[in-house]
Design an enzyme around this catalytic site. Sequence first.
Site, PDB file in Angstrom:
ATOM      1  N   ILE A  71      -0.197   3.721  -8.248  1.00  0.00           N
ATOM      2  CA  ILE A  71       0.799   3.766  -7.180  1.00  0.00           C
ATOM      3  C   ILE A  71       1.809   2.644  -7.397  1.00  0.00           C
ATOM      4  O   ILE A  71       1.433   1.512  -7.704  1.00  0.00           O
ATOM      5  CB  ILE A  71       0.109   3.616  -5.803  1.00  0.00           C
ATOM      6  CG1 ILE A  71      -0.787   4.838  -5.548  1.00  0.00           C
ATOM      7  CG2 ILE A  71       1.125   3.432  -4.691  1.00  0.00           C
ATOM      8  CD1 ILE A  71      -1.654   4.714  -4.302  1.00  0.00           C
TER       9      ILE A  71
ATOM     10  N   THR B 287       3.051  -0.169 -11.465  1.00  0.00           N
ATOM     11  CA  THR B 287       2.012   0.396 -10.600  1.00  0.00           C
ATOM     12  C   THR B 287       0.796  -0.521 -10.498  1.00  0.00           C
ATOM     13  O   THR B 287       0.601  -1.425 -11.299  1.00  0.00           O
ATOM     14  CB  THR B 287       1.553   1.774 -11.124  1.00  0.00           C
ATOM     15  OG1 THR B 287       0.940   1.610 -12.398  1.00  0.00           O
ATOM     16  CG2 THR B 287       2.724   2.743 -11.234  1.00  0.00           C
ATOM     17  N   ASP B 288      -0.021  -0.219  -9.498  1.00  0.00           N
ATOM     18  CA  ASP B 288      -1.290  -0.943  -9.347  1.00  0.00           C
ATOM     19  C   ASP B 288      -2.394  -0.156 -10.053  1.00  0.00           C
ATOM     20  O   ASP B 288      -2.123   0.833 -10.743  1.00  0.00           O
ATOM     21  CB  ASP B 288      -1.596  -1.176  -7.859  1.00  0.00           C
ATOM     22  CG  ASP B 288      -1.709   0.123  -7.063  1.00  0.00           C
ATOM     23  OD1 ASP B 288      -1.938   1.201  -7.657  1.00  0.00           O
ATOM     24  OD2 ASP B 288      -1.583   0.051  -5.833  1.00  0.00           O
ATOM     25  N   SER B 289      -3.643  -0.547  -9.865  1.00  0.00           N
ATOM     26  CA  SER B 289      -4.749   0.107 -10.563  1.00  0.00           C
ATOM     27  C   SER B 289      -4.971   1.548 -10.120  1.00  0.00           C
ATOM     28  O   SER B 289      -5.661   2.303 -10.794  1.00  0.00           O
ATOM     29  CB  SER B 289      -6.032  -0.705 -10.377  1.00  0.00           C
ATOM     30  OG  SER B 289      -6.372  -0.775  -9.006  1.00  0.00           O
ATOM     31  N   MET B 290      -4.354   1.957  -9.009  1.00  0.00           N
ATOM     32  CA  MET B 290      -4.474   3.337  -8.537  1.00  0.00           C
ATOM     33  C   MET B 290      -3.330   4.218  -9.041  1.00  0.00           C
ATOM     34  O   MET B 290      -3.240   5.384  -8.704  1.00  0.00           O
ATOM     35  CB  MET B 290      -4.489   3.364  -7.010  1.00  0.00           C
ATOM     36  CG  MET B 290      -5.677   2.636  -6.405  1.00  0.00           C
ATOM     37  SD  MET B 290      -5.603   2.573  -4.591  1.00  0.00           S
ATOM     38  CE  MET B 290      -4.288   1.394  -4.343  1.00  0.00           C
TER      39      MET B 290
END
Length: 138
Positions: A19, A14-17
């Site tokens: 997601i 995932t990314d920092s969000m």
Amino acid sequence: MKFEAKIRVQYYETDSMGIVHHSNYIRYFETARTEMMREAGFPYDAMEKAGVWMPVLSVTAEYKMPALYDEVISVFCWAEKLRGASIDLAYEVRGEDGRLCATGRSSHGFTDPDLKPLRMKKVQPEMYEFFSSMTEEE
């Protein structure tokens, strides 16, 4: 006939969000395809020992809604079109709540280790029949 693989989204995917990064969907497609083949009795290592390779010719993905960290997603895989020496597979990735996260397609050749095309109906009739039973088209 659709095969379903359940996969828990890992933090590193995932990314920092929180997601899922788009590149991981291609990996999810491969996981579903590999598990489908294993469950059907055609694990990749056994296929390769028998001299049958399935190189990827193309792959596409369309992103609909995000899959999220720690979610258990369902990745569906099925055969769309079977030809003598190649196959087109389709994929759907769905979230725990059933929402459609992504769709995709991949095309694979059937080759020997030297990448020469193989006519699966002759070389691996059981595998050909398995894929044929998943699709209306030939």
